[in-house]
Design an enzyme around this catalytic site. Structure first.
Site, mmCIF file in Angstrom:
data_model
loop_
_atom_site.group_PDB
_atom_site.id
_atom_site.type_symbol
_atom_site.label_atom_id
_atom_site.label_comp_id
_atom_site.label_asym_id
_atom_site.label_seq_id
_atom_site.Cartn_x
_atom_site.Cartn_y
_atom_site.Cartn_z
ATOM 1 N N THR A 132 0.818 -1.213 0.000
ATOM 2 C CA THR A 132 0.000 0.000 0.000
ATOM 3 C C THR A 132 0.856 1.270 0.000
ATOM 4 O O THR A 132 1.997 1.251 0.474
ATOM 5 C CB THR A 132 -0.894 0.007 1.266
ATOM 6 O OG1 THR A 132 -1.532 1.269 1.388
ATOM 7 C CG2 THR A 132 -0.090 -0.232 2.542
ATOM 8 N N ASP A 133 0.261 2.358 -0.459
ATOM 9 C CA ASP A 133 0.964 3.656 -0.394
ATOM 10 C C ASP A 133 1.034 4.190 1.036
ATOM 11 O O ASP A 133 1.791 5.118 1.319
ATOM 12 C CB ASP A 133 0.288 4.680 -1.322
ATOM 13 C CG ASP A 133 -1.156 4.988 -0.962
ATOM 14 O OD1 ASP A 133 -1.714 4.326 -0.058
ATOM 15 O OD2 ASP A 133 -1.753 5.876 -1.608
ATOM 16 N N GLU A 134 0.256 3.580 1.950
ATOM 17 C CA GLU A 134 0.227 4.105 3.323
ATOM 18 C C GLU A 134 1.562 3.923 4.039
ATOM 19 O O GLU A 134 1.814 4.552 5.061
ATOM 20 C CB GLU A 134 -0.910 3.459 4.124
ATOM 21 C CG GLU A 134 -2.253 3.717 3.480
ATOM 22 C CD GLU A 134 -3.451 3.483 4.386
ATOM 23 O OE1 GLU A 134 -3.275 3.351 5.601
ATOM 24 O OE2 GLU A 134 -4.576 3.459 3.852
ATOM 25 N N TYR A 157 -1.886 -0.513 10.937
ATOM 26 C CA TYR A 157 -1.999 -1.182 9.628
ATOM 27 C C TYR A 157 -0.797 -0.857 8.751
ATOM 28 O O TYR A 157 -0.126 -1.757 8.236
ATOM 29 C CB TYR A 157 -3.301 -0.750 8.918
ATOM 30 C CG TYR A 157 -3.307 -1.075 7.432
ATOM 31 C CD1 TYR A 157 -3.395 -2.391 6.988
ATOM 32 C CD2 TYR A 157 -3.202 -0.056 6.472
ATOM 33 C CE1 TYR A 157 -3.383 -2.696 5.618
ATOM 34 C CE2 TYR A 157 -3.184 -0.353 5.120
ATOM 35 C CZ TYR A 157 -3.278 -1.677 4.699
ATOM 36 O OH TYR A 157 -3.257 -1.970 3.349
ATOM 37 N N LYS A 161 2.255 -3.241 7.272
ATOM 38 C CA LYS A 161 2.543 -3.411 5.829
ATOM 39 C C LYS A 161 3.984 -2.978 5.534
ATOM 40 O O LYS A 161 4.678 -3.608 4.751
ATOM 41 C CB LYS A 161 1.551 -2.600 4.970
ATOM 42 C CG LYS A 161 0.120 -3.101 4.982
ATOM 43 C CD LYS A 161 -0.067 -4.502 4.411
ATOM 44 C CE LYS A 161 0.119 -4.566 2.923
ATOM 45 N NZ LYS A 161 -0.250 -5.910 2.378
HETATM 46 P P1 NAD Z 1 -9.517 -7.493 2.013
HETATM 47 O O1 NAD Z 1 -9.547 -7.235 3.478
HETATM 48 O O2 NAD Z 1 -10.731 -7.245 1.202
HETATM 49 O O3 NAD Z 1 -9.106 -9.020 1.749
HETATM 50 C C1 NAD Z 1 -8.107 -9.673 2.460
HETATM 51 C C2 NAD Z 1 -8.241 -11.173 2.220
HETATM 52 O O4 NAD Z 1 -7.195 -11.841 2.946
HETATM 53 C C3 NAD Z 1 -9.561 -11.770 2.702
HETATM 54 O O5 NAD Z 1 -10.108 -12.638 1.726
HETATM 55 C C4 NAD Z 1 -9.172 -12.533 3.952
HETATM 56 O O6 NAD Z 1 -10.006 -13.667 4.205
HETATM 57 C C5 NAD Z 1 -7.743 -12.951 3.620
HETATM 58 N N1 NAD Z 1 -6.955 -13.197 4.844
HETATM 59 C C6 NAD Z 1 -6.850 -12.388 5.931
HETATM 60 N N2 NAD Z 1 -6.072 -12.968 6.856
HETATM 61 C C7 NAD Z 1 -5.635 -14.139 6.330
HETATM 62 C C8 NAD Z 1 -4.797 -15.192 6.818
HETATM 63 N N3 NAD Z 1 -4.258 -15.121 8.035
HETATM 64 N N4 NAD Z 1 -4.563 -16.242 6.017
HETATM 65 C C9 NAD Z 1 -5.115 -16.323 4.778
HETATM 66 N N5 NAD Z 1 -5.950 -15.382 4.287
HETATM 67 C C10 NAD Z 1 -6.203 -14.306 5.051
HETATM 68 O O7 NAD Z 1 -8.268 -6.687 1.480
HETATM 69 P P2 NAD Z 1 -8.071 -5.913 0.092
HETATM 70 O O8 NAD Z 1 -8.597 -4.547 0.228
HETATM 71 O O9 NAD Z 1 -8.521 -6.774 -1.012
HETATM 72 O O10 NAD Z 1 -6.470 -5.801 0.077
HETATM 73 C C11 NAD Z 1 -5.678 -6.843 -0.489
HETATM 74 C C12 NAD Z 1 -4.218 -6.467 -0.347
HETATM 75 O O11 NAD Z 1 -3.966 -5.269 -1.042
HETATM 76 C C13 NAD Z 1 -3.761 -6.226 1.096
HETATM 77 O O12 NAD Z 1 -2.473 -6.748 1.244
HETATM 78 C C14 NAD Z 1 -3.760 -4.710 1.223
HETATM 79 O O13 NAD Z 1 -2.811 -4.289 2.169
HETATM 80 C C15 NAD Z 1 -3.384 -4.291 -0.179
HETATM 81 N N6 NAD Z 1 -3.893 -2.979 -0.609
HETATM 82 C C16 NAD Z 1 -5.210 -2.665 -0.487
HETATM 83 C C17 NAD Z 1 -5.671 -1.427 -0.955
HETATM 84 C C18 NAD Z 1 -7.130 -1.040 -0.872
HETATM 85 O O14 NAD Z 1 -7.474 0.104 -1.193
HETATM 86 N N7 NAD Z 1 -8.029 -1.916 -0.487
HETATM 87 C C19 NAD Z 1 -4.779 -0.516 -1.518
HETATM 88 C C20 NAD Z 1 -3.422 -0.858 -1.603
HETATM 89 C C21 NAD Z 1 -3.010 -2.112 -1.163
HETATM 90 O O1 TDX Z 2 -16.496 5.900 7.980
HETATM 91 C C1 TDX Z 2 -15.498 6.432 7.461
HETATM 92 N N1 TDX Z 2 -15.438 7.798 7.379
HETATM 93 C C2 TDX Z 2 -14.355 8.462 6.850
HETATM 94 O O2 TDX Z 2 -14.343 9.697 6.798
HETATM 95 C C3 TDX Z 2 -14.392 5.676 6.951
HETATM 96 C C4 TDX Z 2 -14.411 4.176 7.038
HETATM 97 C C5 TDX Z 2 -13.326 6.364 6.408
HETATM 98 N N2 TDX Z 2 -13.302 7.704 6.378
HETATM 99 C C6 TDX Z 2 -12.134 8.394 5.773
HETATM 100 C C7 TDX Z 2 -10.779 7.916 6.259
HETATM 101 C C8 TDX Z 2 -9.910 8.090 5.037
HETATM 102 O O3 TDX Z 2 -9.430 9.424 4.967
HETATM 103 O O4 TDX Z 2 -12.184 8.096 4.390
HETATM 104 C C9 TDX Z 2 -10.861 7.860 3.859
HETATM 105 C C10 TDX Z 2 -10.806 6.470 3.301
HETATM 106 O O5 TDX Z 2 -10.892 5.576 4.383
HETATM 107 P P1 TDX Z 2 -10.854 3.991 4.185
HETATM 108 O O6 TDX Z 2 -11.854 3.609 3.155
HETATM 109 O O7 TDX Z 2 -10.927 3.355 5.531
HETATM 110 O O8 TDX Z 2 -9.417 3.781 3.506
HETATM 111 P P2 TDX Z 2 -7.954 4.193 3.996
HETATM 112 O O9 TDX Z 2 -7.881 4.298 5.461
HETATM 113 O O10 TDX Z 2 -7.521 5.377 3.177
HETATM 114 O O11 TDX Z 2 -7.135 2.867 3.544
HETATM 115 C C11 TDX Z 2 -7.438 2.197 2.301
HETATM 116 O O12 TDX Z 2 -6.500 2.530 1.308
HETATM 117 C C12 TDX Z 2 -5.197 1.996 1.395
HETATM 118 C C13 TDX Z 2 -7.489 0.684 2.481
HETATM 119 O O13 TDX Z 2 -8.407 0.358 3.507
HETATM 120 C C14 TDX Z 2 -6.142 0.117 2.766
HETATM 121 O O14 TDX Z 2 -6.191 -1.309 2.854
HETATM 122 C C15 TDX Z 2 -5.219 0.500 1.655
HETATM 123 O O15 TDX Z 2 -3.926 0.038 1.902
#
Ligand code: NAD
Ligand code: TDX
Length: 351
Positions: A132-134, A157, A161
């Site tokens: 992630t970019d975080e 988180y 990562k």
């Molecule tokens: P998500 O939470 O939707 O999915 C995570 C998956 O991992 C789920 O299916 C869960 O069952 C599985 N999992 C969790 N713990 C596990 C374990 N111990 N063993 C096996 N499986 C397990 O997450 P996502 O949003 O799809 O993110 C996927 C990846 O991409 C993550 O590594 C996250 O850090 C990264 N990422 C997400 C975002 C975003 O915006 N969602 C952005 C950048 C990077």
């Molecule tokens: O109820 C809410 N109200 C609100 O204002 C929630 C859930 C979030 N927010 C804000 C927090 C953030 O500034 O909205 C923005 C987006 O929040 P999230 O959807 O929780 O995402 P963020 O915390 O930015 O992280 C996401 O992007 C990077 C993903 O969850 C991560 O897994 C990924 O790595």
């Protein structure tokens, strides 16, 4: 057949990656390893579950014995590692869960991959870590994260990562394990768990519930449609040099409040409600602890090296996303019961 292990394939991004690989690469055997936590859902993959090149394996990446046996038995061609605890708010409530899955789970996979790699000299192998970019921390009003930005994570988180990214590089440097890493901005799209901002607000607008906006809603995120991320992962897995890192982002920065206002306008029209109905649900709530102000990704390297550009505009992507949620009410209902429901009420009690 070349066996590819995709971890976390039942989750949001993982399910789009699994579908893409199963459909595009019949010569790969795709193994989807997932624990099926609250965030994992096999409904996300119903359309491809009977494809001959797809196999689901239920398992936990924190279980080293299980992971070691799996690698010994299957001898993987490549790994695309997405399994993680992914929600920042949950990491504030329960950091250790993030250490177990994101750090220890990743190191378990690296160890098993290392053993397989060292036992098979000359064979192709690649470990692709999806991050992630975080990890880069927070930006002020200007600037963008590049691949050279120093790590500065703030939430449990992003700290977990960042730690897993460091372990991947350590295995590359120490054991010459062939690895690549990508760091992506905020994704959105179908199958996104409704604890994250966009799907939570789609759910709440549908049910005329409050839309919780943290602080003043002025934090900025750089949104990318999930299928554009899956396409970038495909390109990087196949074309990147070993030991490389790519940033992935949508060139699409928005303040949270503006995203939600746009969503409200779109949903008023789609739900045939009077203009302004959904926006009345906007509720400013207590800010997230340690809330990163702004994320913005410079994805020039990915564009120059591999020709990747986002293909879906934000407005188009939001329309597609809202349509998917409105057509998949059963999915939404199923995932908003059980464990999620408890977490959801806990969040509201806190406010
Ligand atoms: P998500 O939470 O939707 O999915 C995570 C998956 O991992 C789920 O299916 C869960 O069952 C599985 N999992 C969790 N713990 C596990 C374990 N111990 N063993 C096996 N499986 C397990 O997450 P996502 O949003 O799809 O993110 C996927 C990846 O991409 C993550 O590594 C996250 O850090 C990264 N990422 C997400 C975002 C975003 O915006 N969602 C952005 C950048 C990077
Ligand atoms: O109820 C809410 N109200 C609100 O204002 C929630 C859930 C979030 N927010 C804000 C927090 C953030 O500034 O909205 C923005 C987006 O929040 P999230 O959807 O929780 O995402 P963020 O915390 O930015 O992280 C996401 O992007 C990077 C993903 O969850 C991560 O897994 C990924 O790595």
């Amino acid at each position: 057949m070349k066996k590819i292990l995709i971890t976390g394939g039942a989750g949001f991004i993982g399910s789009h990656v699994v579908r893409r690989f199963v459909n595009l690469y019949p010569d790969y055997s795709i193994h989807n390893l997932d624990k099926l936590t609250y965030a994992g859902n096999l409904e996300n993959l119903k359309d491809i579950e009977s494809c001959p090149n797809y196999r689901f394996i239920k398992g936990d990446i924190t279980d080293a014995t299980f992971i070691n046996t799996l690698f010994k038995t299957e001898n993987y061609y490549g790994v695309i590692h997405l399994a993680a605890e992914s929600h920042v708010d949950r990491s504030i409530l329960n950091p250790l869960e993030f250490v177990y899955t994101n750090v220890i789970g990743t190191v378990n996979l690296l160890e098993a991959a290392k053993v397989q790699f060292l036992n098979n000299p000359g064979s192709f192998f690649r470990f692709y870590h999806v991050s992630t970019d975080e990890v880069y921390g927070a930006l002020g009003d200007t600037g963008m994260f590049t691949e050279n930005t120093a790590y500065d994570p703030h939430s449990p988180y992003s700290a977990s990562k960042a730690s897993s990214d460091h372990f991947v590089r350590a295995y590359q440097d120490t054991f010459k394990l062939p690895t690549v890493i990508s760091n992506c901005s905020n994704n959105y799209g179908p199958n996104h768990f409704p604890e994250k901002l966009i799907p939570l607000c789609i759910h709440n607008i549908s049910h005329l519930k409050p839309l919780p906006i943290y602080g003043k809603g002025e934090n900025v995120r750089d949104w990318l449609y999930v299928e554009d991320h899956a396409r970038a992962i495909d390109l990087i897995f196949h074309k990147a040099q070993n030991a490389s890192t790519y940033n992935i982002g949508g060139h699409n920065e928005w303040k949270n409040i503006d995203v939600i206002r746009m969503l409200c306008r779109i949903m008023d029209v789609k739900l045939q409600r009077a203009e302004g109905t959904s926006a009345q649900l906007i509720t400013f709530v207590k800010d997230r602890a340690g809330h990163d102000q702004r994320y913005a990704i410079d994805a020039t390297k990915l564009q120059n090296d591999l020709g990747w550009l986002p293909s879906v505009t934000f407005e188009e992507g939001l329309h597609k996303t809202v349509d998917w949620y409105l057509e998949n009410q059963k999915w939404l209902q199923a995932v908003t019961s059980g464990a999620y429901q408890n977490y959801y009420s806990e969040q509201y009690t806190k406010r």
